[in-house]
Design an enzyme around this catalytic site. Structure first.
Site, mmCIF file in Angstrom:
data_model
loop_
_atom_site.group_PDB
_atom_site.id
_atom_site.type_symbol
_atom_site.label_atom_id
_atom_site.label_comp_id
_atom_site.label_asym_id
_atom_site.label_seq_id
_atom_site.Cartn_x
_atom_site.Cartn_y
_atom_site.Cartn_z
ATOM 1 N N GLU A 1 -73.586 -15.413 60.756
ATOM 2 C CA GLU A 1 -74.261 -14.374 61.567
ATOM 3 C C GLU A 1 -75.598 -14.881 62.113
ATOM 4 O O GLU A 1 -76.587 -14.149 62.152
ATOM 5 C CB GLU A 1 -74.496 -13.113 60.709
ATOM 6 C CG GLU A 1 -73.244 -12.560 60.072
ATOM 7 C CD GLU A 1 -73.423 -11.235 59.344
ATOM 8 O OE1 GLU A 1 -74.480 -10.587 59.506
ATOM 9 O OE2 GLU A 1 -72.498 -10.854 58.606
ATOM 10 N N GLU B 1 -72.469 -8.829 50.945
ATOM 11 C CA GLU B 1 -73.800 -8.358 50.508
ATOM 12 C C GLU B 1 -73.785 -7.610 49.176
ATOM 13 O O GLU B 1 -74.426 -6.567 49.032
ATOM 14 C CB GLU B 1 -74.421 -7.474 51.600
ATOM 15 C CG GLU B 1 -74.581 -8.199 52.915
ATOM 16 C CD GLU B 1 -75.130 -7.328 54.046
ATOM 17 O OE1 GLU B 1 -75.492 -6.168 53.797
ATOM 18 O OE2 GLU B 1 -75.202 -7.818 55.178
HETATM 19 O O1 9MR Z 1 -74.873 -5.718 64.075
HETATM 20 C C1 9MR Z 1 -74.440 -4.644 63.281
HETATM 21 C C2 9MR Z 1 -75.078 -3.355 63.794
HETATM 22 O O2 9MR Z 1 -74.557 -3.039 65.064
HETATM 23 C C3 9MR Z 1 -74.799 -2.228 62.829
HETATM 24 O O3 9MR Z 1 -75.525 -1.086 63.246
HETATM 25 C C4 9MR Z 1 -75.232 -2.623 61.437
HETATM 26 C C5 9MR Z 1 -74.925 -1.514 60.471
HETATM 27 O O4 9MR Z 1 -74.983 -1.905 59.157
HETATM 28 O O5 9MR Z 1 -74.512 -3.795 61.050
HETATM 29 C C6 9MR Z 1 -74.844 -4.883 61.843
HETATM 30 O O6 9MR Z 1 -74.176 -6.029 61.376
HETATM 31 C C7 9MR Z 1 -74.544 -6.480 60.071
HETATM 32 C C8 9MR Z 1 -73.344 -7.154 59.456
HETATM 33 O O7 9MR Z 1 -72.241 -6.303 59.493
HETATM 34 C C9 9MR Z 1 -73.645 -7.591 58.038
HETATM 35 N N1 9MR Z 1 -74.810 -8.426 57.977
HETATM 36 C C10 9MR Z 1 -75.987 -7.897 58.640
HETATM 37 C C11 9MR Z 1 -75.655 -7.530 60.081
HETATM 38 C C12 9MR Z 1 -76.894 -7.100 60.809
HETATM 39 O O8 9MR Z 1 -77.411 -5.935 60.213
#
Ligand code: 9MR
Length: 458
Positions: A266, A152
């Site tokens: 994802e 990102e």
């Molecule tokens: O699913 C993840 C969630 O539990 C966390 O709180 C969050 C914090 O940033 O990250 C989520 O996973 C993300 C992933 O690492 C990167 N792409 C977006 C995902 C969903 O937010």
């Protein structure tokens, strides 16, 4: 009438038509591909509902940690690495024959405060990032097949560029941190695949697009010898995003030109928040159709390798917590497979193993004639599988014409794998009565020979 049959079957919760021992995992494995879902270390070993682990092991052959391999989890204080939870998941994956994706090395989010304290100190922060990547990648060397090296890093403006604010890495190190991160990761595990991963890539390659910007950077990285091997399209989408599968296909083709793999990393397909109680069977079928389209693209593009879903069951999903979305996964809160699950099975079955190319092995198809488009304008025959050369079929209107035999069993399934028509054909042609317009999978069986095709009835 056909639509009514489909709805009635759904209401009666008739199980799908396919063998119980066929799972997403077994079908993906036969095709040299990976299908996976996220994991947290507290999600197995009896700490949540037992169905989770049963399903996770049976249905998936790849795994990615939802949070426990991120910077704040692996190096919570400077130089003190914490691998316990990640190790548990790697062991679980090894015991269950699963490929592991590593997520994520250089990301502006989930960075511990001690890192942010070095903001503005360029030399120090370069050392911090290098040390982190070297340690983490070396720790799991040979055990993590693929890393999201940079996650990102692109901003959300209409004319995309690097994320220049809100990223301690970019603000202090500039764009050099990206190139360096790939080089350090490669040095620590030369056999690992190395990805750039981001969201909104599925919005397509239009002017000013994120996907277009990624493509430019990948070209530059390849030209400069930066060891990138893959791009991840996160693909957190909504039910209304109907153009996204095609956009992913176009992007895969563009990356194929550069010798780069594209992975869906994802995936979830959410409904608007608050809508959970008013969703109908039709809504879930629509969700299934979108899931299926992604799987079709995934199987048909030779440079795609992993199909990762950001969760297993709606009972445990980030969507309800922090997003304006809900019910985005393929199992419901009671661990019942949704139409989306069946749709993925149908797609996998409609793509014969011999026709699916794996970017990870040399299972190139023997013949390139994977697509068989009929000449009739009212009929589109999309895929054939496992058929002796003598058996073929064509649909014209509602008539199924079979060549190579006069008598055969004919079964028609909807896109969720539910039977909508079944009859014995005795004359080489049969009327598909009461099957409404739409896309279906038809199976024709004669003794041990079987031919399966996707058809459109118009
Ligand atoms: O699913 C993840 C969630 O539990 C966390 O709180 C969050 C914090 O940033 O990250 C989520 O996973 C993300 C992933 O690492 C990167 N792409 C977006 C995902 C969903 O937010």
């Amino acid at each position: 009438m056909g639509a009514m049959v489909g709805v009635a079957l759904l209401g009666a919760s008739v199980t799908n038509a396919f063998a119980a021992d066929e799972t997403l995992r077994s079908l993906a494995e036969e095709r040299g591909r990976y299908i996976g879902a996220i994991l947290n270390s507290e999600w197995f070993g009896g700490r949540i509902e037992s169905q989770f682990e049963q399903i996770h092991k049976a249905q998936f052959n790849a795994v990615v940690a939802e949070n426990e391999m991120k910077f704040d989890a692996t190096e919570p204080s400077e130089g003190r690495f914490s691998y316990g939870n990640g190790d548990k998941m790697v062991k679980y994956a090894q015991q269950n024959g699963m490929r592991v994706r590593g997520h994520a090395l250089a990301w502006h989010s989930q960075v511990p405060n001690w890192v942010n304290n070095y903001k503005g100190q360029k030399d120090k922060l370069f050392k911090v990032l290098k040390n982190h990547i070297e340690n983490v990648v070396s720790h799991w060397k040979g055990q993590i097949a693929e890393w999201d090296v940079v996650n990102e890093a692109i901003n959300d403006n209409n004319n995309h560029g690097w994320r220049s604010s809100g990223s301690v890495w970019f603000e202090t190190l500039g764009a050099d941190f990206l190139d360096s991160a790939f080089v350090w990761a490669h040095a620590a595990d030369p056999d690992a695949e190395l990805c750039y991963n981001d969201y909104a890539i599925e919005w397509g390659l239009g002017s000013g697009s994120k996907a277009g910007f990624v493509l430019e950077q990948v070209k530059r990285w390849k030209k400069n010898g930066i060891p990138i091997t893959c791009v991840g399209t996160q693909t957190h989408i909504e039910i209304s995003h109907e153009t996204t599968p095609k956009n992913v296909r176009d992007f895969a083709k563009a990356l194929a030109e550069l010798g780069i793999t594209l992975n869906i990393t994802e995936l979830d397909i959410g409904f608007p928040k608050g809508s959970a109680n008013s969703l109908s069977a039709k809504d879930y079928q629509k969700q299934g159709h979108l899931y299926r389209q992604f799987m079709d693209v995934f199987l048909e593009e030779p440079n795609m390798g992993e199909f990762m879903i950001w969760g297993v069951t709606d009972a445990h999903s980030w969507l309800d917590g922090s997003q304006g979305k809900t019910q985005g996964l393929i199992y419901d809160k009671q661990y019942k497979p949704k139409p989306a699950y069946d749709s993925l099975i149908v797609s996998l079955k409609a793509h014969a193993p011999s026709e699916v190319v794996s970017p990870y092995s040399s299972n190139t198809p023997e013949s390139s004639s994977s697509t068989d488009v009929s000449s009739s304008s009212s009929t589109i025959t999309i895929k054939a599988s496992m058929a002796p050369a003598s058996l073929s079929m064509q649909v014209s209107g509602h008539t199924l014409l079979i060549a190579g035999t006069q008598s055969a069993m004919v079964d028609v399934f909807d896109m969720q794998g539910r039977p909508v028509f079944s009859a014995k054909c005795e004359t080489g042609s049969i009327e598909l009565k009461n099957v409404s317009e739409g896309l279906y999978v038809v199976r024709v069986r004669k003794g041990s020979a079987s031919l399966t095709k996707r058809i459109a009835i118009k």
